[in-house]
Design a protein around this motif. Structure first.
Motif, PDB file in Angstrom:
ATOM      1  N   ILE A   7      55.359  25.961  36.495  1.00 60.92           N
ATOM      2  CA  ILE A   7      54.337  25.174  37.187  1.00 60.92           C
ATOM      3  C   ILE A   7      54.999  24.418  38.332  1.00 60.92           C
ATOM      4  CG2 ILE A   7      52.919  24.929  35.128  1.00 60.92           C
ATOM      5  CD1 ILE A   7      53.778  21.981  35.041  1.00 60.92           C
ATOM      6  N   GLY A   8      54.180  23.894  39.223  1.00 64.14           N
ATOM      7  CA  GLY A   8      54.678  23.143  40.365  1.00 64.14           C
ATOM      8  C   GLY A   8      55.567  21.990  39.934  1.00 64.14           C
ATOM      9  N   ASP A   9      56.649  21.784  40.673  1.00 64.45           N
ATOM     10  CA  ASP A   9      57.621  20.751  40.336  1.00 64.45           C
ATOM     11  C   ASP A   9      56.980  19.367  40.228  1.00 64.45           C
ATOM     12  OD1 ASP A   9      60.377  19.924  39.866  1.00 64.45           O
ATOM     13  OD2 ASP A   9      60.245  18.947  41.831  1.00 64.45           O
ATOM     14  N   ARG A  10      55.975  19.090  41.032  1.00 64.38           N
ATOM     15  CA  ARG A  10      55.302  17.783  40.977  1.00 64.38           C
ATOM     16  C   ARG A  10      54.550  17.576  39.656  1.00 64.38           C
ATOM     17  NH1 ARG A  10      55.133  15.434  46.158  1.00 64.38           N
ATOM     18  NH2 ARG A  10      55.519  16.905  47.831  1.00 64.38           N
ATOM     19  N   LEU A  11      54.186  18.644  38.988  1.00 60.78           N
ATOM     20  CA  LEU A  11      53.462  18.563  37.711  1.00 60.78           C
ATOM     21  C   LEU A  11      54.384  18.648  36.504  1.00 60.78           C
ATOM     22  CD1 LEU A  11      50.540  21.027  38.528  1.00 60.78           C
ATOM     23  CD2 LEU A  11      50.446  18.533  38.524  1.00 60.78           C
ATOM     24  N   ALA A  12      55.639  18.965  36.731  1.00 64.88           N
ATOM     25  CA  ALA A  12      56.578  19.247  35.637  1.00 64.88           C
ATOM     26  C   ALA A  12      57.086  17.964  34.982  1.00 64.88           C
ATOM     27  CB  ALA A  12      57.734  20.099  36.146  1.00 64.88           C
ATOM     28  N   GLU A  13      56.180  17.273  34.291  1.00 62.95           N
ATOM     29  CA  GLU A  13      56.496  16.051  33.551  1.00 62.95           C
ATOM     30  C   GLU A  13      55.864  16.160  32.169  1.00 62.95           C
ATOM     31  OE1 GLU A  13      57.997  13.026  34.448  1.00 62.95           O
ATOM     32  OE2 GLU A  13      58.665  13.911  36.341  1.00 62.95           O
ATOM     33  N   PRO A  14      56.592  15.861  31.102  1.00 68.31           N
ATOM     34  CA  PRO A  14      55.969  15.884  29.777  1.00 68.31           C
ATOM     35  C   PRO A  14      54.744  14.969  29.749  1.00 68.31           C
ATOM     36  CG  PRO A  14      58.343  15.724  29.568  1.00 68.31           C
ATOM     37  CD  PRO A  14      58.027  15.545  31.026  1.00 68.31           C
ATOM     38  N   GLY A  15      53.663  15.476  29.159  1.00 64.34           N
ATOM     39  CA  GLY A  15      52.427  14.721  29.067  1.00 64.34           C
ATOM     40  C   GLY A  15      51.418  15.058  30.153  1.00 64.34           C
ATOM     41  N   THR A  16      51.850  15.695  31.232  1.00 59.16           N
ATOM     42  CA  THR A  16      50.917  16.069  32.293  1.00 59.16           C
ATOM     43  C   THR A  16      49.926  17.103  31.777  1.00 59.16           C
ATOM     44  OG1 THR A  16      52.550  15.661  34.030  1.00 59.16           O
ATOM     45  CG2 THR A  16      50.716  17.089  34.600  1.00 59.16           C
ATOM     46  N   GLU A  17      48.646  16.875  32.025  1.00 56.48           N
ATOM     47  CA  GLU A  17      47.617  17.839  31.643  1.00 56.48           C
ATOM     48  C   GLU A  17      47.052  18.481  32.895  1.00 56.48           C
ATOM     49  OE1 GLU A  17      44.627  16.519  28.924  1.00 56.48           O
ATOM     50  OE2 GLU A  17      46.111  15.675  27.550  1.00 56.48           O
ATOM     51  N   PHE A  18      46.706  19.753  32.776  1.00 53.19           N
ATOM     52  CA  PHE A  18      46.127  20.486  33.897  1.00 53.19           C
ATOM     53  C   PHE A  18      45.247  21.600  33.361  1.00 53.19           C
ATOM     54  CE2 PHE A  18      50.022  22.623  32.765  1.00 53.19           C
ATOM     55  CZ  PHE A  18      49.745  23.974  32.893  1.00 53.19           C
TER      56      PHE A  18
END
Length: 148
Positions: A7-18
């Motif tokens: 996924i996009g680096d900006r979204l690559a955080e634990p807990g991010t939902e998409f």
């Protein structure tokens, strides 16, 4: 069981939902497309882990590139008709709602599930966030399992 995807680096955080929206035109010819396009269209996911030492890969869609992460499908919060709404039962959404300014609109037409689908209620949250339903619907705020 988590799935490894890019996924996009900006979204690559634990807990991010998409909500995975499927293949974009920019994906054509990409050497990493099989690793990116391995999720179910229209489904809501949560990043559970970012792969350590994962290489940042160039991407025509994401300005900072893509990164390997572990994701899992998540329940979807929604408003469903109150009649027979209890944990473990099956429910469908009440149908489309034209009142987009209503605080409940995102729960009456939630991303990540099909308006015509039937889903198992995994939990009851209580009353919806609106004071009055402009369509005069009696609704309960619940968690739905997108797997059905």
């Amino acid at each position: 069981m988590p799935t490894v995807s890019l996924i996009g680096d900006r979204l690559a955080e634990p807990g991010t939902e998409f909500v995975y929206e499927g293949e974009a035109d920019a994906c054509a010819g990409c050497p990493y497309r099989n690793q990116c396009l391995n999720l179910e269209d229209g489904r809501r996911y949560r990043v559970t882990d970012v792969r350590e030492n994962a290489q940042l890969l160039e991407c025509a869609l994401h300005d900072r590139g893509v990164r390997a992460v572990e994701v899992e499908p998540v329940t979807v919060r929604a408003n469903v008709p109150s009649k027979a709404s209890f944990a473990g039962s099956k429910a469908t959404l009440a149908g489309p709602c034209p009142y987009v300014e209503c605080p409940s609109h995102a729960y009456c037409e939630p991303d990540g599930i099909d308006l015509d689908g039937e889903y198992r209620i995994t939990g009851i949250r209580g009353d919806p966030p609106h004071e009055v339903c402009h369509l005069d619907r009696s609704l309960t705020h619940v968690d739905l399992d997108p797997e059905g």
